[in-house]
Write an enzyme that holds these catalytic residues in place. Structure first.
Site, PDB file in Angstrom:
ATOM      1  N   GLY A  39      44.878  10.353  59.442  1.00 30.50           N
ATOM      2  CA  GLY A  39      44.070  10.814  60.552  1.00 30.50           C
ATOM      3  C   GLY A  39      42.654  10.270  60.532  1.00 30.50           C
ATOM      4  NE  ARG A  67      54.374  18.317  48.923  1.00 34.66           N
ATOM      5  CZ  ARG A  67      54.912  19.206  48.099  1.00 34.66           C
ATOM      6  NH1 ARG A  67      55.463  18.807  46.966  1.00 34.66           N
ATOM      7  NH2 ARG A  67      54.909  20.482  48.395  1.00 34.66           N
ATOM      8  CB  VAL A  68      52.486  10.019  47.396  1.00 33.68           C
ATOM      9  CG1 VAL A  68      51.958   8.838  46.570  1.00 33.68           C
ATOM     10  CG2 VAL A  68      53.047  11.097  46.480  1.00 33.68           C
ATOM     11  CB  THR A  70      44.681   7.862  47.914  1.00 29.52           C
ATOM     12  OG1 THR A  70      44.748   9.216  47.452  1.00 29.52           O
ATOM     13  CG2 THR A  70      44.263   7.841  49.373  1.00 29.52           C
ATOM     14  CE  LYS A 140      36.568   8.968  32.698  1.00 25.90           C
ATOM     15  NZ  LYS A 140      37.941   8.966  32.141  1.00 25.90           N
ATOM     16  CG  HIS A 272      15.267  54.084  39.667  1.00 18.88           C
ATOM     17  ND1 HIS A 272      14.751  52.829  39.438  1.00 18.88           N
ATOM     18  CD2 HIS A 272      14.207  54.893  39.849  1.00 18.88           C
ATOM     19  CE1 HIS A 272      13.427  52.880  39.471  1.00 18.88           C
ATOM     20  NE2 HIS A 272      13.075  54.127  39.730  1.00 18.88           N
ATOM     21  N   GLY A 301       9.678  55.189  48.239  1.00 20.12           N
ATOM     22  CA  GLY A 301      10.063  53.872  47.720  1.00 20.12           C
ATOM     23  C   GLY A 301      11.560  53.693  47.564  1.00 20.12           C
ATOM     24  CG  PHE A 459      37.649  67.187  30.249  1.00 16.77           C
ATOM     25  CD1 PHE A 459      36.896  67.596  29.147  1.00 16.77           C
ATOM     26  CD2 PHE A 459      38.536  66.128  30.048  1.00 16.77           C
ATOM     27  CE1 PHE A 459      37.025  67.003  27.899  1.00 16.77           C
ATOM     28  CE2 PHE A 459      38.670  65.511  28.813  1.00 16.77           C
ATOM     29  CZ  PHE A 459      37.907  65.952  27.738  1.00 16.77           C
TER      30      PHE A 459
END
Length: 510
Positions: A39, A67-68, A70, A140, A272, A301, A459
């Site tokens: 595409g 799927r394959v 490059t 890399k 707090h 505050g 409890f």
């Protein structure tokens, strides 16, 4: 040694084409050879710009339903070759591998596909193989290759092409490699977490792509950061930047008010991380005033939050109080104008957002993770363990108090009456101390405890708390139960006509 590299060739293979056209045109203008697939190749052709199909380089078509495409030595050799390595240079010539100086690639939208509720088959197809491999290879080899792994870097690349005529420095390529590995590691974490939803592997992988530097941490000498999508949860209408402590209080406020999401108008004031005032009334103004009366001293505050719209009348009352943050799902325009009179006051609109289902915190040299406490006590959970049964009003108040108790630091005791937080004892080392603190606080602010109820997050191992509560005028108690000495507390209640219910659920909050 000259580490500047000039882009003379580029491989472009992206899922989204937005923002790509200016870059492709600039590359063409600079006589860069462009390789592409599928595409993206068609997109470039439609721009009237020459493009070399990857199939012409590899002599292989796109196979296995795409799927394959490059995954081939001539592609990865072009990306990974070391231009200062004599052996690599010779092999590039021997195998007729074209040099690739720039890789522009994005990844299939795996996370969006999961979020859309797609089938597992569709989700699996959105696990990128070629794209992630291209990113890792180019990153890399950043000494020789430029990697653009996200549309977020398109602007940076366009500036390089425009201002540096396609030249890049080693530092720039390394920066882009860092960003690329961020993309790839986040992507892999998302895939792992999808597969590991049932925690077959006791492994923690957290990756937050959005982060911001805070003014400081809990104290001025500590650095602070927030990682998360704040804008997905709130619309900020006014005020200064939120601090580390503001964010902690906002988190506590949101968790607390969600317990009352379906209630009548409810208003909470926190300080707090704990509620110092909370009330439910027929109108928001009355709810606010009742919450404020719970502890007007601590409210100074504080962080304020409502479960419904804040109108002009409520805003006018709030405006006389110094407060850091005001949160609600909506505000009237006049209310916003009033609250904005204080330039630093933060005003937040709370959006409908799913909260994480796990709690994470650092501990020792590691991390503690637990499921979110999603249990809110209701009538169906109650076991009536005393001869005296709570009245309908007492049941309402008991459940009201339990919700607050769940969201208050342990050890805690919460006292409530008529859908109002009367007082609480928070973060104490003993439950007796928590109760005494709550009673003293209630008396300080003039509350009549006769007919009030008490909630405990755990409890009672002894009857001392119910005795102290009874002597203060409290008539009903809610607690998890589960002590081997439960009968001692039950017997005292029976002897003194105090109603007590068990929930079966402890709500510690450390």
């Amino acid at each position: 040694m000259n580490t500047t590299k000039t882009i003379e060739s580029a491989l472009i293979s992206v899922f989204y084409k937005d923002g790509l056209e200016p870059i492709v045109r600039k590359l063409h203008e600079q006589n860069v050879t462009i390789y592409s697939t599928g595409g993206t190749e068609e997109f470039i052709k439609q721009l009237g710009i020459p493009v070399v199909p990857v199939e012409d380089v590899t002599s292989y078509p796109s196979i296995l339903g795409g799927r394959v495409k490059t995954l081939h030595p001539k592609v990865f050799g072009g990306i990974l070759n070391r231009q200062d390595n004599e052996s690599d240079v010779q092999q590039m010539k021997e195998y007729e591998i074209p040099q690739i100086d720039l890789v522009i690639v994005d990844l299939y939208p795996f996370e969006k596909t999961v979020a859309s509720g797609a089938s597992e088959a569709d989700i699996i197809e959105k696990i990128d193989i070629g794209g992630i491999s291209l990113i890792r290879a180019a990153a890399k080899n950043f000494k020789d290759t430029v990697i653009i792994a996200s549309v977020n870097e398109y602007g940076f690349l366009f500036d390089l092409l425009t201002t540096q005529n396609g030249d890049t420095t080693l530092e720039q390529r390394r920066t882009l490699a860092t960003k690329a590995f961020n993309v790839s590691s986040h992507y892999d974490s998302a895939i792992f977490n999808y597969f590991n939803q049932n925690h077959e592997e006791t492994v923690l992988k957290i990756s937050e792509q959005k982060g911001q530097v805070l003014r400081y941490g809990e104290n001025p000498h500590q650095k602070g950061f927030f990682f998360g999508d704040f804008d997905a949860m709130f619309t900020k209408l006014h005020g200064k930047e939120l601090s580390y402590n503001n964010l902690l209080d906002v988190d506590a406020a949101v968790n607390l008010i969600l317990e009352f999401k379906e209630n009548e108008p409810t208003f909470a004031i926190l300080k707090h991380n704990n509620a110092c005032g909370l009330a439910t009334r027929n109108r928001m103004k009355e709810a606010y005033l009742a919450a404020l009366a719970g502890d007007p001293t601590s409210a100074f505050g504080g962080v304020l939050i409502a479960n419904g719209n804040i109108d002009e009348a409520t805003a006018a009352e709030i405006n006389s109080l110094f407060c850091e943050v005001v949160i609600a799902p909506s505000f009237d325009e006049k209310a916003i104008a009033i609250l904005s009179e204080k330039k630093n006051r933060i005003i937040l609109v709370l959006k409908e957002t799913a909260l994480p289902q796990t709690n994470v915190r650092t501990c020792l040299n590691g991390v503690l993770v637990q499921e979110r406490n999603n249990i809110t006590d209701n009538k169906l959970h109650l076991t009536y363990v005393t001869n005296s049964k709570p009245t309908d009003q007492e049941i309402e108040d008991l459940l009201f108090a339990s919700k607050i108790c769940k969201n208050t630091k342990s050890n805690t005791i919460v006292l409530a009456k008529n859908s109002t937080l009367v007082a609480s004892g928070t973060g104490q080392t003993s439950r007796v101390d928590a109760l005494k603190q709550a009673i003293e606080k209630a008396n300080t602010f003039g509350f009549d405890l006769n007919g009030a109820v008490m909630a405990s997050d755990a409890f009672f191992p002894f009857p001392d708390c119910v005795e102290i509560a009874h002597n203060a005028g409290i008539t009903a108690v809610i607690q998890p139960g589960g002590s081997i000495k439960d009968e001692l507390s039950i017997n005292f209640c029976n002897e003194n006509k105090v109603a007590m219910v068990f929930t079966g659920t402890r709500h510690f909050k450390h």
